[in-house]
Design an enzyme around this catalytic site. Structure first.
Site, mmCIF file in Angstrom:
data_model
loop_
_atom_site.group_PDB
_atom_site.id
_atom_site.type_symbol
_atom_site.label_atom_id
_atom_site.label_comp_id
_atom_site.label_asym_id
_atom_site.label_seq_id
_atom_site.Cartn_x
_atom_site.Cartn_y
_atom_site.Cartn_z
ATOM 1 N N ASN A 6 42.661 85.284 68.893
ATOM 2 C CA ASN A 6 42.000 84.054 68.899
ATOM 3 C C ASN A 6 40.427 84.291 69.296
ATOM 4 O O ASN A 6 40.323 84.508 70.571
ATOM 5 C CB ASN A 6 42.666 83.144 69.740
ATOM 6 C CG ASN A 6 41.857 81.746 70.076
ATOM 7 O OD1 ASN A 6 40.835 81.435 69.399
ATOM 8 N ND2 ASN A 6 42.344 81.152 71.167
ATOM 9 N N LYS A 8 38.020 82.480 69.610
ATOM 10 C CA LYS A 8 37.411 81.370 70.233
ATOM 11 C C LYS A 8 35.837 81.145 69.797
ATOM 12 O O LYS A 8 35.639 81.170 68.452
ATOM 13 C CB LYS A 8 37.546 81.444 71.737
ATOM 14 C CG LYS A 8 38.804 81.649 72.365
ATOM 15 C CD LYS A 8 38.961 81.656 73.577
ATOM 16 C CE LYS A 8 40.552 81.973 74.044
ATOM 17 N NZ LYS A 8 40.781 81.805 75.543
ATOM 18 N N HIS A 91 45.245 74.022 71.723
ATOM 19 C CA HIS A 91 44.986 74.824 72.630
ATOM 20 C C HIS A 91 44.535 74.207 74.193
ATOM 21 O O HIS A 91 43.965 73.262 74.023
ATOM 22 C CB HIS A 91 44.104 76.024 72.008
ATOM 23 C CG HIS A 91 43.751 77.244 73.013
ATOM 24 N ND1 HIS A 91 42.890 77.086 74.001
ATOM 25 C CD2 HIS A 91 44.081 78.433 73.012
ATOM 26 C CE1 HIS A 91 43.000 78.258 74.803
ATOM 27 N NE2 HIS A 91 43.646 78.982 74.064
ATOM 28 N N GLU A 93 42.432 74.727 76.013
ATOM 29 C CA GLU A 93 41.014 74.508 75.792
ATOM 30 C C GLU A 93 40.459 73.302 75.227
ATOM 31 O O GLU A 93 39.623 72.601 75.562
ATOM 32 C CB GLU A 93 40.279 75.851 75.554
ATOM 33 C CG GLU A 93 40.149 76.784 76.676
ATOM 34 C CD GLU A 93 40.001 78.324 75.965
ATOM 35 O OE1 GLU A 93 39.343 78.353 74.759
ATOM 36 O OE2 GLU A 93 40.538 79.220 76.666
ATOM 37 N N GLU A 159 51.382 79.540 76.356
ATOM 38 C CA GLU A 159 50.217 79.901 77.100
ATOM 39 C C GLU A 159 50.047 79.354 78.560
ATOM 40 O O GLU A 159 49.377 78.254 78.508
ATOM 41 C CB GLU A 159 49.090 79.532 76.230
ATOM 42 C CG GLU A 159 48.943 80.363 74.835
ATOM 43 C CD GLU A 159 47.798 80.602 74.401
ATOM 44 O OE1 GLU A 159 47.195 81.874 74.130
ATOM 45 O OE2 GLU A 159 46.824 79.498 74.145
ATOM 46 N N GLY A 165 42.588 84.221 80.270
ATOM 47 C CA GLY A 165 41.371 84.582 80.902
ATOM 48 C C GLY A 165 41.329 85.084 82.332
ATOM 49 O O GLY A 165 40.257 85.548 82.650
ATOM 50 N N SER A 201 46.039 86.432 78.918
ATOM 51 C CA SER A 201 45.668 87.852 79.348
ATOM 52 C C SER A 201 46.355 89.073 78.860
ATOM 53 O O SER A 201 46.884 89.974 79.171
ATOM 54 C CB SER A 201 45.835 87.723 80.940
ATOM 55 O OG SER A 201 44.955 86.869 81.546
HETATM 56 P P1 PGA Z 1 42.990 85.466 76.886
HETATM 57 O O1 PGA Z 1 43.048 83.980 75.976
HETATM 58 O O2 PGA Z 1 43.965 86.467 76.108
HETATM 59 O O3 PGA Z 1 41.533 85.765 76.847
HETATM 60 O O4 PGA Z 1 43.716 85.182 78.257
HETATM 61 C C1 PGA Z 1 44.419 83.472 75.429
HETATM 62 C C2 PGA Z 1 43.949 82.206 74.530
HETATM 63 O O5 PGA Z 1 43.436 81.450 75.295
HETATM 64 O O6 PGA Z 1 44.654 81.835 73.589
#
Ligand code: PGA
Length: 245
Positions: A6, A8, A91, A93, A159, A165, A201
């Site tokens: 992903n 983003k 997601h 976000e 997640e 992150g 992460s």
């Molecule tokens: P990350 O993001 O691997 O940077 O923690 C995962 C995600 O948001 O899908």
């Protein structure tokens, strides 16, 4: 084994070109399915560049209507038209910054399915819910409310918001409990088996530990998917893990 990258809202034409150059020389195992989710504007560009590379492409989101006066949105059918096979829905976000609700997410997943996309529905608790012991109940409600009425192929990505992150990942026993629970909830509602991905992460160092947990069918990688070297190291570790099973 499914690996979702992903991106983003990252990368540009120049970095994508360079990324694909390295992908071209990579020997893909047939046991591994890599799907890249670029920013919507680069889907067509990436899709053209990767025509002869055995990867899939997906959208990071789709709207819950086929067309209409929805400024700035993207429809599932246009994702399909530009070569997407998958779409990430809900997601955290988007739930946080775009105020997407479980009700919207269910509709988006249904429109995705109608357009022949395979949805990956994201669920995940925040730190407070985890610490208060409410994570399982919270995820059960998210799944119950977001699960499309009918589906054939669907994935759920677990997640935890506090893991995205941050470099923190849940304990193996917590991932194991949650993934088992998710599969049972989906089965009880639909009589279907789904794949469950872990996201938050994921990196080259922890991928083996995560994949060794029961019922982890793949991973959704954010930050570590932005550099080709890191992503290929993750793919390599996943293949090694499969060989050792
Ligand atoms: P990350 O993001 O691997 O940077 O923690 C995962 C995600 O948001 O899908």
């Amino acid at each position: 084994m499914f690996i979702a990258a992903n991106w983003k809202m990252n990368l540009d034409k120049k970095s994508i070109k360079c990324f694909v150059k390295h992908l071209q020389n990579y020997k893909f195992s047939k046991n591994l399915q890599l799907c890249i989710f670029p920013p919507t504007i680069y889907i067509d560009f990436l899709s053209e560049l990767t025509k002869n590379i055995p990867i899939s492409i997906g959208g990071q989101n789709c709207h819950h209507q086929s067309f209409g006066a929805f400024t700035g949105e993207v429809s599932a059918s246009s994702l399909k038209e530009f070569g997407c096979d998958f779409v990430i829905i809900g997601h955290s976000e988007r739930r946080i910054y775009n105020k997407e609700t479980n009700e919207n997410i269910k509709k988006c997943a249904q429109f995705g399915i109608k357009s022949n996309l395979k949805p990956i529905i994201c669920v995940g608790e925040n730190l407070e819910q985890r610490e208060n012991g409410n994570a399982l109940d919270f995820i059960e409600k998210q799944i119950t409310d977001c699960l499309p009425e009918e589906f054939n192929e669907l994935m759920i990505a677990y997640e935890p918001i506090w893991s995205i992150g941050t470099g923190k990942i849940p304990h193996q026993s917590e991932i194991k409990e949650m993934h088992k629970n998710i599969k049972e909830i989906v089965f009880s509602k639909s009589k279907k088996n789904v794949k469950v991905l872990y996201g938050g992460s994921v990196n080259e160092q922890n991928i083996q530990e995560i994949l060794s947990v029961n019922n982890v069918d793949g991973v959704l990688v954010g930050g570590a998917s932005l550099k080709i070297k890191d992503l290929l190291a993750i793919c390599g570790s996943a293949v090694k893990h499969l060989k050792n099973l």
